[in-house]
Design a protein around this motif. Sequence first.
Motif, short mmCIF file in Angstrom:
data_model
loop_
_atom_site.label_atom_id
_atom_site.label_comp_id
_atom_site.label_asym_id
_atom_site.label_seq_id
_atom_site.Cartn_x
_atom_site.Cartn_y
_atom_site.Cartn_z
N ASN A 108 -3.10 2.84 4.15
CA ASN A 108 -2.32 2.39 3.00
C ASN A 108 -0.97 1.79 3.35
OD1 ASN A 108 -4.25 3.04 1.18
ND2 ASN A 108 -3.59 5.18 1.00
N THR A 141 -2.33 -10.67 0.11
CA THR A 141 -2.49 -10.63 -1.34
C THR A 141 -2.21 -12.01 -1.94
OG1 THR A 141 -0.24 -9.80 -1.45
CG2 THR A 141 -2.01 -8.19 -1.63
N VAL A 167 1.80 -3.09 5.68
CA VAL A 167 0.94 -3.80 4.72
C VAL A 167 1.83 -4.68 3.83
CG1 VAL A 167 -0.52 -3.44 2.69
CG2 VAL A 167 -0.91 -2.11 4.75
N ASN A 168 1.32 -5.86 3.50
CA ASN A 168 2.04 -6.84 2.67
C ASN A 168 3.23 -7.48 3.39
OD1 ASN A 168 0.23 -6.24 0.66
ND2 ASN A 168 1.69 -5.20 -0.69
C1 LIG Z 1 0.62 -4.74 -1.51
O1 LIG Z 1 0.55 -5.70 -2.55
C2 LIG Z 1 -0.47 -5.42 -3.52
C3 LIG Z 1 -0.50 -6.56 -4.53
O2 LIG Z 1 0.75 -7.09 -4.73
C4 LIG Z 1 -0.17 -4.08 -4.20
O3 LIG Z 1 -1.21 -3.78 -5.12
C5 LIG Z 1 -0.08 -3.00 -3.12
O4 LIG Z 1 0.29 -1.76 -3.72
C6 LIG Z 1 0.92 -3.37 -2.05
N1 LIG Z 1 0.86 -2.37 -1.01
C7 LIG Z 1 1.95 -1.89 -0.39
C8 LIG Z 1 1.75 -0.83 0.65
O5 LIG Z 1 3.08 -2.27 -0.69
#
Ligand SMILES: *[C@@H]1O[C@H](CO)[C@@H](O)[C@H](O)[C@H]1NC(C)=O
Length: 418
Positions: free
Chosen positions: A103, A176, A145-146
């Motif tokens: 995650n 994303t 992530v992201n």
């Molecule tokens: C990453 O981005 C997605 C969509 O914007 C979001 O649903 C997700 O929670 C994000 N994950 C993190 C770890 O920030």
Amino acid sequence: MTPTHPCVVGIACFAILGCVTVAQALVTLEVTEGNSTCIKAELSASFSITYDTANGTRTVMVPLPGSAVVGGASSCGGDGRSPWLVALFGDGHTLGLSFSSNNSLYSVSNLTLQYNLSDVTTFPEANSTDVVTVETTSVGMVARVNTTYRCISVSPVIVGGATVTFSNVKMEAYMTGDDLSPNESVCTADQNSPTAPLHPPSTTTAAPVPVPTPGTPNQGSYSVSNSNGTVCLLARMALQLNISHFSALQNKTIQEVVNLLPNQTTSSGSCDPSSATLVLTQGGTTNLSFLFTLNTTSNRYHLSGLSVVAAWSDMTAPFNTSNSSLDYLRGSLGRSYMCSSEQTLAVDQNFSLNTFQLQVQPFGLTRGQFAQAEECQLDQDNMLIPIVVGAALAGLVLIVLIAYLIGRKRRPAGYQTI
Ligand SMILES: *[C@@H]1O[C@H](CO)[C@@H](O)[C@H](O)[C@H]1NC(C)=O
Ligand SMILES: *[C@@H]1O[C@H](CO)[C@@H](O)[C@H](O)[C@H]1NC(C)=O
Ligand SMILES: *[C@@H]1O[C@H](CO)[C@@H](O)[C@H](O)[C@H]1NC(C)=O
Ligand SMILES: *[C@@H]1O[C@H](CO)[C@@H](O)[C@H](O)[C@H]1NC(C)=O
Ligand SMILES: *[C@@H]1O[C@H](CO)[C@@H](O)[C@H](O)[C@H]1NC(C)=O
Ligand SMILES: *[C@@H]1O[C@H](CO)[C@@H](O)[C@H](O)[C@H]1NC(C)=O
Ligand SMILES: *[C@@H]1O[C@H](CO)[C@@H](O)[C@H](O)[C@H]1NC(C)=O
Ligand SMILES: *[C@@H]1O[C@H](CO)[C@@H](O)[C@H](O)[C@H]1NC(C)=O
Ligand SMILES: *[C@@H]1O[C@H](CO)[C@@H](O)[C@H](O)[C@H]1NC(C)=O
Ligand SMILES: *[C@@H]1O[C@H](CO)[C@@H](O)[C@H](O)[C@H]1NC(C)=O
Ligand SMILES: *[C@@H]1O[C@H](CO)[C@@H](O)[C@H](O)[C@H]1NC(C)=O
Ligand SMILES: *[C@@H]1O[C@H](CO)[C@@H](O)[C@H](O)[C@H]1NC(C)=O
């Protein structure tokens, strides 16, 4: 880490003569499914590959060409499969990066390199026509992530008998959006070396000055362990690189001499029965690989290959070269090789390595210690000078003494008193 604004990078590139030159292509690779992009990578890479020929091994340096395309088994994953980026280039060569994530973080979980030895232009005189596949799970590319994984520094990944050297990497998986996230996870090498490539030199407007030659380098101690933790290669040496390259600052080719800094250098490598590799990495800027070969008939070893990748602040593109038909540092199995004197190991017309206070043992270590040393000819010659001078002085003293004694004996008794 603070993200670098794209504009700043763009301007920096102009400041150093358009940064991306033909020497090493910046390749853009994208894996899409439907209308969305799931992996995007912009990077430069080069491969140092050792292969067999009829008369020994040979190492070639192959760049990842700008014509590389995404293909093969590339996928966005799902259904229990991992996202996989596969780049195809040349005559059936591939570079694959497979990703995994939880995650909070994602990482390159394995790297696969496939090369086609039938490609005689890339692998001249190969004695096999196989497609060789090598794979490693130690890649060391991790990001949040992201965010975009960013590593401008030169970073080598050892995979089988090959080394993949990445630089200028910007990459994101599990995307994303359709473009790289502006938020970055910056690799450790970039955090430690503000002078990584693509960064503008801090003195862009300074007048051209000849590159000053540094003093004698400091000695570093390096070792390589095999999989069970046994030390299998030891080296103690002070190193100085002498590279001829095009200077962005001076707009001409210069001869730059740079000392390797032991306290910023890490060692890695591998040991096989008849070959051993030592890889020295200084931050994200310099990477040196030594290949030692043991002749199991004569039980003698030598340094047969040297390769370098350097990305110094004044270079327009990373410098890399290698030579795998060298014959330096010759020693006997079960002994270490020692040379305190300065030696110059010429690799090609643009690169040579100066060594000082060197002791290496690539084979036959016992209890992780150097065995008895074999001294190089230069040291023996240097030892000879004081011995010759000392002997000459001793001879002179002896002659004077004999002359005095003879003189005393022959002196007639009558002259003795006045
Ligand atoms: C990453 O981005 C997605 C969509 O914007 C979001 O649903 C997700 O929670 C994000 N994950 C993190 C770890 O920030
Ligand atoms: C891709 O985009 C086009 C138009 O933008 C749309 O018509 C099509 O349905 C999309 N396909 C998928 C698989 O989302
Ligand atoms: C191998 O041998 C051939 C001819 O015998 C020679 O042309 C070639 O240069 C040699 N290659 C190496 C790597 O020594
Ligand atoms: C190629 O040469 C190496 C050693 O030089 C040897 O071990 C190997 O068996 C050879 N392979 C083939 C297919 O001839
Ligand atoms: C490496 O990744 C590919 C693609 O995900 C997979 O097929 C392969 O089994 C992986 N290898 C290892 C050793 O994990
Ligand atoms: C390997 O290279 C040879 C010669 O260049 C080519 O004919 C062959 O198709 C290539 N193999 C693959 C798997 O691409
Ligand atoms: C994700 O993996 C990293 C290292 O593999 C670990 O440190 C971290 O705790 C993991 N996070 C979660 C949410 O599992
Ligand atoms: C470690 O492995 C090497 C060969 O890889 C072997 O010679 C050595 O005996 C092993 N040492 C131990 C302690 O297992
Ligand atoms: C560096 O290499 C050049 C060309 O080979 C040579 O002229 C010069 O003396 C070398 N400098 C040092 C410090 O080794
Ligand atoms: C670099 O030198 C070349 C010729 O020596 C010259 O044509 C060019 O204008 C110079 N470029 C810069 C930025 O000074
Ligand atoms: C590394 O060594 C040099 C010279 O010995 C010293 O100037 C420098 O501060 C050291 N750097 C680190 C990070 O220890
Ligand atoms: C190994 O040493 C033997 C004996 O000195 C020599 O004949 C042979 O050519 C050497 N082999 C290689 C690969 O250099």
